[in-house]
Design a protein around this motif. Structure first.
Motif, mmCIF file in Angstrom:
data_model
loop_
_atom_site.group_PDB
_atom_site.id
_atom_site.type_symbol
_atom_site.label_atom_id
_atom_site.label_comp_id
_atom_site.label_asym_id
_atom_site.label_seq_id
_atom_site.Cartn_x
_atom_site.Cartn_y
_atom_site.Cartn_z
ATOM 1 N N ASP A 7 41.846 94.153 -68.989
ATOM 2 C CA ASP A 7 41.438 95.559 -68.992
ATOM 3 C C ASP A 7 42.117 96.281 -67.838
ATOM 4 N N THR A 8 42.797 97.392 -68.155
ATOM 5 C CA THR A 8 43.398 98.221 -67.112
ATOM 6 C C THR A 8 42.971 99.667 -67.324
ATOM 7 N N ILE A 50 40.628 103.267 -70.420
ATOM 8 C CA ILE A 50 40.840 101.818 -70.294
ATOM 9 C C ILE A 50 41.628 101.307 -71.495
ATOM 10 N N ARG A 100 42.531 97.771 -73.255
ATOM 11 C CA ARG A 100 42.322 96.315 -73.337
ATOM 12 C C ARG A 100 43.514 95.717 -74.055
ATOM 13 N N ARG A 130 41.665 93.316 -79.270
ATOM 14 C CA ARG A 130 40.401 92.653 -78.955
ATOM 15 C C ARG A 130 40.461 91.198 -79.405
ATOM 16 N N PHE A 186 38.645 103.938 -75.350
ATOM 17 C CA PHE A 186 37.947 102.682 -75.095
ATOM 18 C C PHE A 186 36.456 102.775 -75.395
ATOM 19 N N VAL A 245 33.217 99.676 -75.231
ATOM 20 C CA VAL A 245 33.023 98.259 -74.899
ATOM 21 C C VAL A 245 32.430 97.451 -76.050
ATOM 22 N N LYS A 288 34.624 97.583 -62.467
ATOM 23 C CA LYS A 288 35.308 96.988 -63.627
ATOM 24 C C LYS A 288 34.348 96.333 -64.615
ATOM 25 N N TYR A 319 30.891 97.107 -67.478
ATOM 26 C CA TYR A 319 30.457 98.118 -68.434
ATOM 27 C C TYR A 319 28.949 98.062 -68.660
ATOM 28 N N GLY A 340 32.998 91.720 -70.686
ATOM 29 C CA GLY A 340 33.200 92.707 -69.631
ATOM 30 C C GLY A 340 31.925 93.281 -69.054
#
Lengths: 349, 305
Positions: A90-91, A97, A99, A119, A140, A142, A292, A294, A302
């Motif tokens: 993840d950035t 974000i 992934r 994913r 993004f 999650v 970082k 969620y 994450g």
């Protein structure tokens, strides 16, 4: 005066000693696993960052494989031949974000990105193809079923091809190949005409079979004869499933691993099919004060999951209760540093 | 009359001015008793194409002394003006902001979304705010996504706002009259065939708002507390403080599985948020959005056209 219970007590004491003596001749679960050549890789949240950790099958010699304080690595999956690991990175921040799906050698070298907005990468049985689920929308989110389609990435050519039934595949999560390469097993939520189901999806065709089992996150045993999954928040289980059959059907449960208080998730088979690992920890909704991470259910990739650890159980143990002292359960991690998504492998010699 | 409007953030708003005190085709039901309002509602379409109804502020009698214990005491509440979605949020609306649709029934994009967790609903509100250049109400960096009621973006209605909109000036259990007319206004357990239906498929209430009595129950912003009405502030109440554990949020309005009694305007229920569930299976949980907007703002927007 009440009759004395002394004779009965003596009898029980003798039986207990006999039982203890008998147990002393059998190797403990830790002993069995200590002699194994298998390893496990899992994710963990240490020093405000997600890294991947590798350990022996008994939990010893746990090492931080990635050591990247500025990069979050998640969801490791070892190739069937034990040579490589796929994982997610993840950035960015917030809605921006990205992934991405990556692969590297099992020793952490030679990292290579294979796709953005991807994913849950998973391996083909020949260890030459890495499949992944494209994100449903670029922005993004999650949630685990935020996916649309299946893509196959050929490691030797670098070419990506879609699943032949891609237009009709939506909202899958936790995919995995059957060892014969015929099926992809996955959970679907609110997609493909299903409210929620565990499916066998023909890997190179358009057949879809509803396994008819409740819960989520199925994975097929290395011999293709069993399925492991989570029937509910507090149980993981295994049952027969012949993936070579024309109409594979799930049989009665063989193994059930329970924890009445904590959640139990992410079951995975050892390469010989004799053990399973799983993650277990408190119910929660994350802690976004941790960088970082969620806000969502603890089991989601994450999401910070304080108190979550990796456990191993023999696949033939029947019923195991992680919330009680049980010789058939071994905690591989005990520090509760969001250890989730374990995956077994036998390192390639 | 149609007006094309441009707001301070490039917001293009199409206002369809309704007649003052515009009412739906319902004229026979309900009684304009103590809750009588001089509401001059205004219908408009937002920049992202969502139909909303502007409701001028006013006072109304909230609760019902002859209902369930948590509906009492009935008490007077004064509300600032706000705008409310004309329908529950639909599949099409959810897709427009690029969120994963969790709904059980996926066969009609005009159906309301359901199986929506409380935070998913708030995510939608923020996404729609961003889509239209408005300031999001929810601070996603706080643990419970605290709400800034002064922001001009979308949010969930407070419980008081929801009941005010549902009553539409009536002080009766149903704004349209007796329960035997409910099936004209709501999809509920007697006519829904155990599923959701397109959102504008029944009659709207007298303020032109659809689906408040049925189809899916709707998340509100407030923490649920059974005794809140005995201590609720009289102006713009936003619910009790978050107790931190075992929190339930208010869910209002009947659903496809509700009895007529559960569809009453004052009927209250508390629902766990589903925030700790990866899969939230409650297929009667939906929502709609509101936005704080004043009559002056509406007038100013009108003048700009």
């Amino acid at each position: 005066m009440q009759p004395t219970s002394t004779p009965r007590f003596h009898c029980l004491a003798v039986l207990s000693l006999l039982a203890l003596n008998a147990g002393a001749d059998e190797p403990t679960l830790r002993d069995q696993l200590g002699g194994s050549h298998f390893k496990l890789v899992c994710e963990g949240y240490v020093d405000q960052n997600w890294d991947l950790f590798v350990m022996n099958a008994d939990g010893s010699q746990r090492e931080n494989l990635t050591h990247t304080p500025d990069i979050s690595e998640l969801y490791p999956q070892a190739s069937p031949d034990g040579s490589k690991i796929s994982f997610m990175v993840d950035t960015g921040e917030g809605r921006e974000i990205i992934r991405s799906a990556w692969v590297m050698n099992v020793d952490g070298t030679d990292r290579k990105k294979i796709a953005d907005y991807a994913r849950q990468a998973f391996w083909g049985p020949d260890s030459k193809v890495v499949a992944y689920l494209p994100q449903e929308y670029p922005k993004f989110n999650v949630i685990d079923y935020f996916t649309k389609g299946i893509m196959f990435y050929d490691l030797s050519t670098g070419k990506t091809t879609p699943h032949p039934n891609n237009e009709n595949i939506r909202h899958l999560y936790n995919p995995g190949f059957s060892p014969n390469g015929k099926w992809i097993v996955a959970t679907v939520h609110a997609g493909m005409g299903f409210s929620h189901a565990n499916l066998l999806i023909e890997a190179h065709g358009d057949r879809v079979i509803n396994l008819g089992i409740p819960g989520c996150r199925p994975t097929i045993s290395p011999d293709g004869k069993f399925v492991a999954w989570g029937p509910g928040d507090h149980e993981v289980a295994t049952a027969p499933l012949d993936t070579d059959a024309d109409e594979p059907k799930v049989g009665d449960k063989i193994l059930q691993v329970f924890d009445e208080k904590n959640k139990v998730y992410h079951i995975d088979w050892s390469p010989d099919g004799k053990f399973v690992s799983c993650s277990c920890g408190p119910n929660g909704k994350g802690d976004i004060s941790q960088p970082k991470t969620y806000a969502s259910a603890s089991e989601i990739v994450g999401v910070y999951a304080k108190g979550w650890n990796i456990y191993v159980v023999p696949a033939n143990a029947g019923a195991v209760h992680l919330d009680q002292p049980d010789p058939n359960a071994l905690a591989l991690t005990t520090d509760g540093e969001s250890h989730k998504e374990s995956d077994w492998f036998q390192p390639k010699k | 009359m149609n007006y094309s409007l441009t707001g301070p953030f490039g917001l293009a708003v199409l206002l369809i001015l309704g007649a003052c005190s515009r009412k739906s085709d319902d004229t026979s039901g309900g009684t304009d008793g103590p809750n009588s309002s001089s509401a001059a509602t205004v219908n408009f379409v937002t920049a992202s194409g969502v139909e909303m109804v502007f409701l001028p502020g006013g006072t109304f009698k909230m609760g019902y002394d002859r209902g369930n214990p948590d509906e009492a005491p009935a008490h007077t509440v004064e509300l600032s003006a706000f705008a409310m979605d004309k329908t529950e949020v639909t599949h099409a609306m959810f897709a427009k902001v690029q969120l994963p649709n969790p709904s059980h029934w996926q066969d009609n994009e005009a159906n309301p979304v359901e199986r929506v967790r409380w935070r998913d609903a708030k995510t939608y509100c923020n996404e729609r705010s961003l889509l239209e250049g408005l300031t999001p109400c929810y601070d996603e960096k706080t643990k419970e996504w605290d709400c800034d009621y002064k922001a001009n973006g979308y949010r969930l209605p407070t419980e008081a706002e929801w009941e005010y909109a549902c009553r539409a000036g009536s002080d009766q259990p149903y704004s349209f009259g007796n329960a035997d007319r409910l099936r004209q206004y709501a999809w509920h357990d007697e006519n829904a065939r155990e599923r959701t239906h397109p959102t504008a498929g029944r009659k709207p209430n007298r303020w032109g708002i659809y689906g408040l009595y049925g189809n899916v129950s709707e998340w509100c912003e407030d923490v649920y507390s059974a005794d809140y009405y005995s201590k609720s502030p009289g102006t713009d109440p936003t619910g009790p403080a978050d107790p931190g554990v075992d929190v339930k949020r208010v869910m209002r309005g009947g659903s496809w599985k509700s009895s007529a009694d559960m569809c009453r305007a004052s009927f209250r229920q508390g629902q766990r948020t589903g925030n700790t569930d990866a899969c939230f299976y409650t297929d009667y949980c939906g929502f709609r959005c509101v936005r704080r907007v004043t009559a002056d703002e509406v007038a100013a927007l009108t003048k700009k056209t």
